[in-house]
Design an enzyme around this catalytic site. Structure first.
Site, PDB file in Angstrom:
ATOM      1  N   ASP A 122       0.831  -1.196   0.000  1.00 33.61           N
ATOM      2  CA  ASP A 122       0.000   0.000   0.000  1.00 33.61           C
ATOM      3  C   ASP A 122       0.869   1.250   0.000  1.00 33.61           C
ATOM      4  O   ASP A 122       2.014   1.225   0.476  1.00 33.61           O
ATOM      5  CB  ASP A 122      -0.889   0.036   1.251  1.00 33.61           C
ATOM      6  CG  ASP A 122      -1.876  -1.113   1.303  1.00 33.61           C
ATOM      7  OD1 ASP A 122      -2.183  -1.677   0.241  1.00 33.61           O
ATOM      8  OD2 ASP A 122      -2.325  -1.443   2.420  1.00 33.61           O
ATOM      9  N   VAL A 123       0.310   2.353  -0.478  1.00 38.06           N
ATOM     10  CA  VAL A 123       1.023   3.639  -0.463  1.00 38.06           C
ATOM     11  C   VAL A 123       1.474   3.995   0.953  1.00 38.06           C
ATOM     12  O   VAL A 123       2.584   4.483   1.164  1.00 38.06           O
ATOM     13  CB  VAL A 123       0.121   4.763  -1.022  1.00 38.06           C
ATOM     14  CG1 VAL A 123       0.773   6.135  -0.827  1.00 38.06           C
ATOM     15  CG2 VAL A 123      -0.174   4.541  -2.496  1.00 38.06           C
TER      16      VAL A 123
END
Length: 319
Positions: A135-136
């Site tokens: 994930d970012v």
């Protein structure tokens, strides 16, 4: 770019914005914008976007080329392992695995290519070489395939759960057991396209965890291994048992604790990656270290609980 195009027979009698949308393959709102700005018009007469295209008419397009801003580059993204087949990066928080609709920040793929790293052409468009993502808002180790051979083999290893990915997470509260497994299906939450939840309609998900360090009733540091790789799996699973990750506001973290620890994101880091090299077949282990924000938060937690222990000891001595 200027060009003329006769009105297609199939679009005669249609609204002009609908016709422009079909002729250019753009959305209707984009077509309306082109008409309003004079980039799409009918020769010989004025026509509004709601006007009807007539037989025998010619449409003139005078399109202004849109300049794309160059993608930002993650210059602080370290490469921790690289050979002719694979590259393993230590992805910083705020960097996406690949480009996607609405994302304007740096990506792992873009940053590697900017450095001249060759990436295989295997994989979905815009996601070439990627067999597993982070994930970012999650930092840590991520593997990207450089060769076609590596893509095929590493995709198989990830699919068959042969790769060992170890995460460290700081979860709120005191976990009752020292080690356990969470096995619960995960799917999209109805309240948001961006959130996930435990649901009988979801896909199977299995998370194994071991306690590394305890901080009273306030938090627990755990080592996590995944059997499956569902989106937000670690975050969703720990939240589902009442122990959301520190700093993870999306899944119920205490904002006061996050502020005290200086956290702007979930305390989660992909710490170690173990896999069989796709070409040599040698078992390969790559390790990372905590980034500054997570190290700071953990340091704050350790300090406050060391002080609590010291005060408790002093009170005991006074008794």
């Amino acid at each position: 770019m200027s060009r003329l195009a006769p009105a297609p027979d199939a679009l005669i009698g249609r609204r002009f914005d609908v016709a422009v949308s079909k002729m250019l393959g753009v959305s209707r709102s984009k077509a309306a914008e082109l008409i309003d700005t004079g980039q799409a018009r009918v020769l010989g007469r004025a026509i509004a976007k709601s006007g009807i295209l007539q037989a025998g008419e010619t449409v003139e397009f005078d399109l202004v080329e849109e300049r794309k801003e160059p993608e930002p580059i993650a210059n602080d993204m370290a490469v921790v392992y690289e050979d002719d087949d694979v590259v393993v990066v230590d992805k910083p928080v705020g960097v996406a695995a690949h480009a996607s609709v609405g994302w304007t920040g740096p990506t792992v793929l873009g940053s590697l290519r900017d450095r001249g790293v060759h990436i295989t052409s295997y994989g979905a468009a815009g996601r070439e070489g990627i067999v597993s993502r982070l994930d970012v808002g999650t930092s840590g180790l991520m593997l990207v395939c450089k060769s076609d051979l590596a893509y095929v083999e590493m995709r198989r290893q990830f699919a068959e759960h042969e790769v060992v990915k170890t995460y460290h997470a700081l979860v709120q509260g005191s976990l009752k057991q020292d080690k356990a497994t969470i096995e619960a299906p995960i799917g999209r939450a109805k309240v948001s396209d961006f959130r996930f939840c435990v649901t009988p309609a979801g896909k199977p998900a299995v998370t194994h965890w071991d306690v590394m360090e305890r901080f009273g009733s306030e938090a627990t540091l755990v080592s996590v291994n995944l059997e499956t790789g569902r989106t937000h799996q670690i975050r969703v699973h720990f939240s589902s048992i009442g122990h959301p990750l520190a700093g993870d506001h999306m899944y119920g973290a205490n904002p006061v604790l996050a502020a005290e620890l200086g956290l702007d994101r979930q305390w989660l880091h992909a710490m170690q990656l173990e896999f069989r090299h796709p070409r040599t077949r040698i078992w390969t282990t790559v390790t990372s270290h905590y980034p500054a924000d997570l190290a700071h938060a953990l340091g704050v937690m350790r300090t406050r609980h060391a002080e609590d222990a010291a005060r408790a000891s002093a009170a005991g001595d006074a008794d």
